[in-house]
Design an enzyme around this catalytic site. Structure first.
Site, PDB file in Angstrom:
ATOM      1  CE1 TYR A 154     -18.025  10.869 -16.173  1.00 40.46           C
ATOM      2  CE2 TYR A 154     -16.731  10.944 -14.154  1.00 40.46           C
ATOM      3  CZ  TYR A 154     -17.493  10.241 -15.072  1.00 40.46           C
ATOM      4  OH  TYR A 154     -17.717   8.900 -14.880  1.00 40.46           O
TER       5      TYR A 154
ATOM      6  CE  LYS B 294     -12.829   7.309 -19.250  1.00 46.74           C
ATOM      7  NZ  LYS B 294     -12.719   7.018 -17.823  1.00 46.74           N
TER       8      LYS B 294
ATOM      9  NE  ARG C  15      -2.272   0.634   3.736  1.00 45.69           N
ATOM     10  CZ  ARG C  15      -1.612   1.328   4.670  1.00 45.69           C
ATOM     11  NH1 ARG C  15      -1.351   2.610   4.472  1.00 45.69           N
ATOM     12  NH2 ARG C  15      -1.225   0.734   5.781  1.00 45.69           N
TER      13      ARG C  15
ATOM     14  CG  ASP D  48     -10.620  15.455 -15.562  1.00 46.28           C
ATOM     15  OD1 ASP D  48      -9.831  14.820 -16.289  1.00 46.28           O
ATOM     16  OD2 ASP D  48     -11.727  14.998 -15.217  1.00 46.28           O
TER      17      ASP D  48
END
Length: 390
Positions: free
Chosen positions: A102, A200, A50, A175
């Site tokens: 978004y 993406k 982690r 973004d």
């Protein structure tokens, strides 16, 4: 690595990609959740998955270099990356957000952080500096910039917003999902943070879920790292491997996809069954000059409104054989998205209409196929639409 290398070279070699097996040509996928200490006094580079992982480190340092940032944290999804940025803010903070953001970002801020941490948000056109100044409050801690927006591809003048934010001690985050660092480098325009849904264009092959946040400076990166370790919403090593593999072809993919998109946008702008085309690479686009200043190209997404109602759109979409109906974008395959019922489905009808998302709007994510085949596919859809509307 020399700073003056071209982007096409950087995507292959940027970052710290050596591993313990330092003669591998590509970083190994290290799946171990724990790492061995040789003694009580040993301080190895990695102790627990982690906190750090060699595969994740290779990817994070690569994307940070491509965005010209100080460091990056890889997150489990794009929304986890957005949530990590919001965790930088104190309780009861105010955020100024680009209108038409978004739907998932809107939902996180309004439905969750607004109720759990007292976050409030003002949604405005960030290009309106008077509205921006009027929206600032004493507790404004962040300006969230989405440019281009999804799906209407509205641009934000990044430099003007960051100048305003810096003058008032406000963080900025872009973004950059729709552009990738190939097409836009927000940190070079003064932005503090850059966020991507790596599912993406970064990954580029529709085979991973991931997000990443890049920090411009050392102190901000240290805070991001601390948050990432605390909440543990990190990206797994296999998905980091996929994202890093995708990065290595980002230059050639984006060059083809953006070239295809520009040709398709010009084709659509002349079609009699198209009401309006949204593509900042077109000279007719109201923000074309801004596009040329802060982006390399108009991008690989084209949105349009058809001269049709919802009922007539169904046969148009069903006729397509290359474009696939899907919720995502940025893959090697071309996709079509009905924003009203898909990407922005969580918004009310009134909210959708207020930001320009009507039922005749569709978003095209242009892939690597031959542009002639893509246009022929759209032609077949339009012929079916013409018949349906007759």
């Amino acid at each position: 690595m020399k700073q003056n290398n071209n982007f096409s070279t950087q995507v292959i070699h940027a970052g710290e990609q050596s591993t313990y097996a330092d003669n591998t040509i590509f970083p190994a996928i290290v799946t171990s959740s724990s790492f061995i200490k040789r003694s009580l006094d040993d301080s190895p580079d990695y102790a627990y998955g982690r906190v750090g992982n060699p595969t994740r480190h290779a990817y994070e340092t690569s994307i940070a270099r491509l965005e010209n940032g100080h460091g990056a944290v890889a997150c489990a999804s794009g929304m986890a990356a957005t949530a990590t940025v919001l965790d930088l803010l104190p309780k009861d903070s105010h955020v100024i957000v680009m209108a038409g953001v978004y739907g998932g970002t809107f939902r996180l801020m309004q439905d969750y952080r607004g109720k759990t941490s007292g976050l409030s948000a003002s949604y405005i056109d960030l290009n309106d500096l008077e509205a921006l100044a009027a929206s600032r409050q004493d507790n404004t801690r962040l300006i969230w910039i989405e440019t281009p927006t999804n799906p209407l591809l509205q641009l934000v003048d990044i430099q003007r917003v960051t100048d305003f934010a810096r003058a008032h001690g406000i963080l900025t985050c872009v973004d950059n999902t729709f552009c990738s660092p190939w097409n836009q480098r927000p940190i070079e325009l003064g932005v503090d943070l850059v966020m991507h849904s790596a599912s993406k264009y970064i990954g580029g092959h529709s085979d991973l879920i991931g997000g990443v946040v890049v920090a411009a400076g050392e102190q901000l990166f240290a805070r991001l790292r601390a948050i990432s370790m605390a909440i543990g919403a990190v990206q797994g090593p296999f998905d980091c491997y996929l994202a890093l593999r995708g990065l290595k072809t980002l230059d050639v993919r984006m060059e083809r996809q953006c070239s295809n998109a520009a040709q398709i946008a010009r084709y659509l702008s002349q079609h009699p069954l198209v009401e309006e085309v949204y593509y900042p690479g077109l000279e007719s686009h109201a923000q074309h000059e801004l596009c040329k200043r802060q982006m390399r190209t108009g991008g690989a997404v084209v949105s349009l409104k058809l001269k049709a109602d919802r009922q007539a759109m169904t046969p148009f979409i069903e006729q397509l054989s290359i474009f696939v109906l899907a919720d995502s974008l940025g893959g090697v395959e071309s996709m079509i998205n009905h924003s009203y019922s898909m990407s922005h489905n969580s918004l009310s009808h009134e909210q959708k209409i207020n930001i320009g998302i009507s039922e005749n709007l569709i978003r095209l994510s242009i892939g690597l196929e031959h542009v002639d085949d893509l246009i022929a596919d759209l032609d077949a859809g339009f012929e079916r639409l013409r018949t349906a509307c007759a």
